[in-house]
Design an enzyme around this catalytic site. Structure first.
Site, PDB file in Angstrom:
ATOM      1  N   CYS A 135      -2.392  -0.622   1.058  1.00 15.46           N
ATOM      2  CA  CYS A 135      -3.243  -0.851   2.219  1.00 15.46           C
ATOM      3  C   CYS A 135      -2.920   0.142   3.354  1.00 15.46           C
ATOM      4  CB  CYS A 135      -3.162  -2.302   2.673  1.00 15.46           C
ATOM      5  SG  CYS A 135      -4.586  -2.782   3.687  1.00 15.46           S
ATOM      6  N   HIS A 241      -4.383  -5.150  -2.054  1.00 14.27           N
ATOM      7  CA  HIS A 241      -3.063  -5.785  -1.995  1.00 14.27           C
ATOM      8  C   HIS A 241      -2.636  -6.304  -3.370  1.00 14.27           C
ATOM      9  CE1 HIS A 241      -2.038  -5.821   2.314  1.00 14.27           C
ATOM     10  NE2 HIS A 241      -3.352  -5.739   2.475  1.00 14.27           N
ATOM     11  N   GLU A 243       0.255  -6.930  -4.447  1.00  9.74           N
ATOM     12  CA  GLU A 243       1.362  -7.895  -4.363  1.00  9.74           C
ATOM     13  C   GLU A 243       0.862  -9.325  -4.286  1.00  9.74           C
ATOM     14  OE1 GLU A 243       0.227  -7.443  -0.074  1.00  9.74           O
ATOM     15  OE2 GLU A 243       0.294  -6.129  -1.846  1.00  9.74           O
TER      16      GLU A 243
END
Length: 269
Positions: A135, A241, A243
């Protein structure tokens, strides 16, 4: 903002295996924000735990890299001790770094973090240390190499879908470039239309792409969602994202594998 940290307080997963002591060391950049814990309310280094989980679950050892004063020599020393780097999500990059005045929706600048991550990325590229931008990390890479950003994406695409609400991730589909490193990691070529669904939380995006970067993923409305650095052992940055998807650690696994190769390549026989 480029990252909400919605799962920062997630409990430790006792089932996650401990990586071996010889596992690659992955530096992860952090926020430096005012934080509250117990009776304390003070500036502190902060990073959502999902980043640490992602590194550990992929077989790496996470090392936090808080913003701090740094020279090119210091950044090279830090990167010389690491096997890989993740530039995490977070606040907007200061538009003055790419020659623009702030948009009314652009967040307050974090000059210390901008300078720190610029130095780390420059050193990583110089030393060919594998890195993954996430990001803000993708935006920082583009700006560090001379590119620019769209400061408020809804002005361009006409909707708020990339950041639906505070601390609420959007979901979008990206088309991945065939033959890219990203394609190899995500297996998008196995899908008939070469697309993957991703979690997004950003109101800014890459505009003019810096020299040396290749766009490897876009949305249907043209927003750049991934770039790769030509000639790097592993230089990948995504606007989304990864994660936040606990069931999918492919990008982190790719970074850790490249970091392991980097570690092996510099270890004396």
């Amino acid at each position: 903002m480029a990252s909400s940290g919605s799962e920062a307080g997630r409990a430790t997963d006792a089932a996650t295996p401990t990586p071996p002591a010889t596992a690659p060391l992955i530096g992860v950049t952090t926020y430096l924000e005012r934080s509250q814990t117990g009776v304390w309310d003070l500036p502190a280094s902060f990073l959502p735990k999902v980043y640490l989980d992602a590194v550990t679950e992929a077989g790496g050892i996470a090392v936090l890299l808080p913003p701090q004063p740094a020279s090119p020599e210091i950044a090279r020393r830090v990167l010389g001790l690491l096997d890989g780097l993740i530039v995490s999500g977070g606040a907007d990059v200061d538009p003055r770094r790419y020659g623009q005045e702030p948009h009314e929706r652009t967040g307050a600048p974090r000059a210390d973090r901008d300078a720190w991550e610029d130095a780390l990325l420059t050193a990583a590229i110089e030393l060919d240390v594998p890195f993954l931008g996430i990001c803000r990390g993708a935006q920082m890479l583009n700006v560090a190499l001379g590119g620019t950003l769209v400061q408020h994406l809804p002005d361009v695409v006409g909707h708020e879908g990339y950041q639906p609400a505070p601390a609420v991730f959007g979901e979008t589909v990206v088309s991945v470039a065939r033959g890219s490193r990203l394609d190899a990691m995500l297996g998008a070529a196995d899908d008939p239309d070469g697309t993957v669904s991703v979690h997004v939380y950003h109101h800014q995006a890459i505009d003019r792409v810096a020299d040396g970067l290749t766009v490897t993923a876009r949305t249907d409305d043209g927003v750049i969602e991934a770039v790769e650095l030509a000639g790097a052992a592993f230089g990948v940055a995504v606007q989304w994202h990864p994660e936040e998807d606990a069931a999918d650690r492919r990008l982190f696994a790719g970074l850790v594998e490249a970091a392991r190769d980097h570690r092996t390549g510099r270890t004396p026989e």
